[in-house]
Design a protein around this motif. Structure first.
Motif, short mmCIF file in Angstrom:
data_model
loop_
_atom_site.label_atom_id
_atom_site.label_comp_id
_atom_site.label_asym_id
_atom_site.label_seq_id
_atom_site.Cartn_x
_atom_site.Cartn_y
_atom_site.Cartn_z
N GLY A 80 1.71 -8.27 8.95
CA GLY A 80 2.74 -7.61 8.14
C GLY A 80 2.78 -6.09 8.69
N ILE A 81 3.24 -5.26 7.67
CA ILE A 81 3.10 -3.90 7.99
C ILE A 81 2.66 -3.16 6.48
N LEU A 82 1.97 -2.23 7.03
CA LEU A 82 1.66 -1.42 5.62
C LEU A 82 2.61 -0.22 5.34
N HIS A 83 3.21 -0.04 4.41
CA HIS A 83 4.14 0.99 4.04
C HIS A 83 3.51 2.02 3.27
N LEU A 84 3.65 3.31 3.72
CA LEU A 84 3.02 4.22 3.15
C LEU A 84 4.23 5.24 2.49
N TYR A 85 3.94 5.77 1.38
CA TYR A 85 5.49 6.55 0.66
C TYR A 85 4.73 7.78 -0.02
N THR A 91 5.62 3.46 8.54
CA THR A 91 5.16 2.01 8.29
C THR A 91 4.32 1.81 9.53
N VAL A 92 3.29 0.93 9.37
CA VAL A 92 2.24 0.72 10.47
C VAL A 92 2.12 -0.81 10.39
N PRO A 93 2.13 -1.42 11.66
CA PRO A 93 1.90 -3.00 11.93
C PRO A 93 0.56 -3.04 11.43
N VAL A 94 0.38 -4.58 10.77
CA VAL A 94 -0.90 -4.96 10.60
C VAL A 94 -1.30 -6.33 11.18
N ARG A 95 -2.31 -6.49 11.75
CA ARG A 95 -2.42 -7.99 12.25
C ARG A 95 -4.07 -8.08 12.00
N ASP A 96 -4.32 -9.62 11.93
CA ASP A 96 -5.60 -9.99 11.61
C ASP A 96 -6.19 -9.09 10.37
N SER A 97 -5.33 -8.59 9.33
CA SER A 97 -6.18 -7.71 8.33
C SER A 97 -6.20 -6.55 8.69
N LYS A 98 -6.09 -5.69 9.75
CA LYS A 98 -6.22 -4.61 10.43
C LYS A 98 -5.15 -3.84 10.79
N LEU A 99 -5.13 -2.50 10.28
CA LEU A 99 -4.26 -1.78 10.89
C LEU A 99 -4.32 -1.59 12.49
N ARG A 100 -2.82 -1.57 12.89
CA ARG A 100 -2.63 -1.82 14.40
C ARG A 100 -2.12 -0.46 14.96
N VAL A 135 7.19 13.29 16.39
CA VAL A 135 7.28 13.49 14.93
C VAL A 135 8.39 13.64 14.27
N LEU A 136 9.26 14.39 15.27
CA LEU A 136 10.83 14.76 14.58
C LEU A 136 11.49 13.39 14.84
N VAL A 137 11.21 12.46 15.65
CA VAL A 137 12.19 11.37 15.83
C VAL A 137 11.47 10.36 15.19
N GLY A 138 10.32 10.28 15.29
CA GLY A 138 9.49 9.11 14.32
C GLY A 138 9.00 7.90 15.11
N THR A 139 7.91 7.26 14.49
CA THR A 139 7.31 6.43 15.51
C THR A 139 7.87 4.94 15.20
N SER A 140 8.75 4.62 14.21
CA SER A 140 8.94 3.32 13.99
C SER A 140 10.45 3.43 13.47
N VAL A 141 11.44 2.32 13.55
CA VAL A 141 12.57 2.07 13.20
C VAL A 141 12.73 0.66 12.40
N THR A 142 13.52 0.82 11.41
CA THR A 142 13.64 -0.71 10.76
C THR A 142 15.32 -1.08 10.92
N VAL A 143 15.58 -2.09 11.24
CA VAL A 143 17.05 -2.73 11.26
C VAL A 143 17.24 -3.84 10.57
N PRO A 144 18.23 -4.01 9.58
CA PRO A 144 18.41 -5.18 9.05
C PRO A 144 18.75 -6.36 10.06
N VAL A 145 18.59 -7.66 9.45
CA VAL A 145 18.73 -8.86 10.22
C VAL A 145 19.40 -9.67 9.11
N ARG A 146 20.45 -10.56 9.60
CA ARG A 146 21.22 -11.30 8.73
C ARG A 146 21.73 -12.35 9.67
N ASP A 147 21.57 -13.54 8.86
CA ASP A 147 22.18 -15.01 9.84
C ASP A 147 21.27 -15.09 11.22
#
Lengths: 135, 135, 135
Positions: A37-42, A99-108, C92-104
């Motif tokens: 899944g992913i780990l969300h940090l806030y 947000t950081v990917p997690v696989r096999d219960s480990k940070l990726r 760092v300014l741009v970021g290492t992840s993006v998230t995009v909605p998915v529907r259908d």
């Protein structure tokens, strides 16, 4: 509190400080990460942020902090009366979550990646909220 | 439309405008937030963005907007012929999505945090897509 | 490997390059997107990033890259000895992840939106990790 959420407490020691979190997360949040899944940090703060970048050479974080200081100097023509407008700007440029990917219960994390808490108006007591989202 | 997704319509009134969304989300998206997880907010636009920062003093958003204007001035040596290249740059610096923790079916914003829709090329009719992801 | 995760391999050809990914994602990751949720994209690198912005006119990405060059010039007073501090700052300014909605089972990008891999220290072999999170 949820089985899948956790809050890390952080004490910063300077106005600007990049605090590495990956090792603490691996130790304190291991029970959170179940499968994939992913780990969300806030950060629930408005003068701090989070980023992921190189942790091996501390000069990298220092360079990032110095460029941010140039983009949003501490003393400039701001309207906000509390004197820390620059910290608010940096928080927006860096962002309040990663947000950081997690696989096999480990940070990726990538080989050179470290998760940093970014203090822009310290020293302060801060929090980072972790939450695991399964695939 | 999914039970866990919702689109907010926004009318902006100026070229640059930071529109607070938290109150609308609490009212209009309450049914979305079930238990614990994160709320994902997304703008399907290329000259707008989303950020989380202080909402109590409107001078903070004004300062952030002014620094962004300095980093990407409206009139500069851009190639994009539509005249709004600065708005595209600001969208990338701020980002097109934010994620906020949810617990007990409530947004877990920090005390001073507000979720802002960031208009950089208004006035326009805009949309923000909300989606709840459970833990 | 998980049924809900996938890694895209990318070869960049210049120091700075914005590589459009949406078409590849639609083709190679179609099996990942099941129903509604979000697609999480992540780069495990410290001198690259991800962003969502206009893809129709390539001048937009060129303008964004040029402003980033101005904010973090390649040659400046950096401490990091490897010579690529600017690339770390841009990441760092741009970021290492993006998230995009998915529907259908489809990406819900806005009409003008493209997902870009942002190379800041190429040419290199890079990876982007995709992961689908259901609502």
């Amino acid at each position: 509190m949820s089985r899948r959420a956790l809050t890390l407490e952080i004490k910063t020691r300077a106005r600007t400080e990049f605090v590495p979190l990956s090792e603490r997360i691996r130790k304190e949040a291991a029970a959170l990460l179940e499968g994939a899944g992913i780990l969300h940090l806030y950060v629930p703060h408005t003068t701090a942020g989070l980023c992921v970048n190189e942790g091996a050479d501390p000069d990298v974080a220092a360079d990032i902090a110095r460029v941010l200081d140039r983009l949003a100097p501490w003393n400039a023509d701001y309207r906000h009366a509390e004197g820390n407008a620059a910290a608010h700007v940096k928080s927006v440029l860096v962002g309040t979550s990663v947000t950081v990917p997690v696989r096999d219960s480990k940070l990726r994390l990538g080989r050179w990646q470290e998760i940093f808490f970014c203090e822009f108006d310290g020293p302060r007591s801060r929090a980072v909220e972790l939450r695991f989202l399964p695939e």
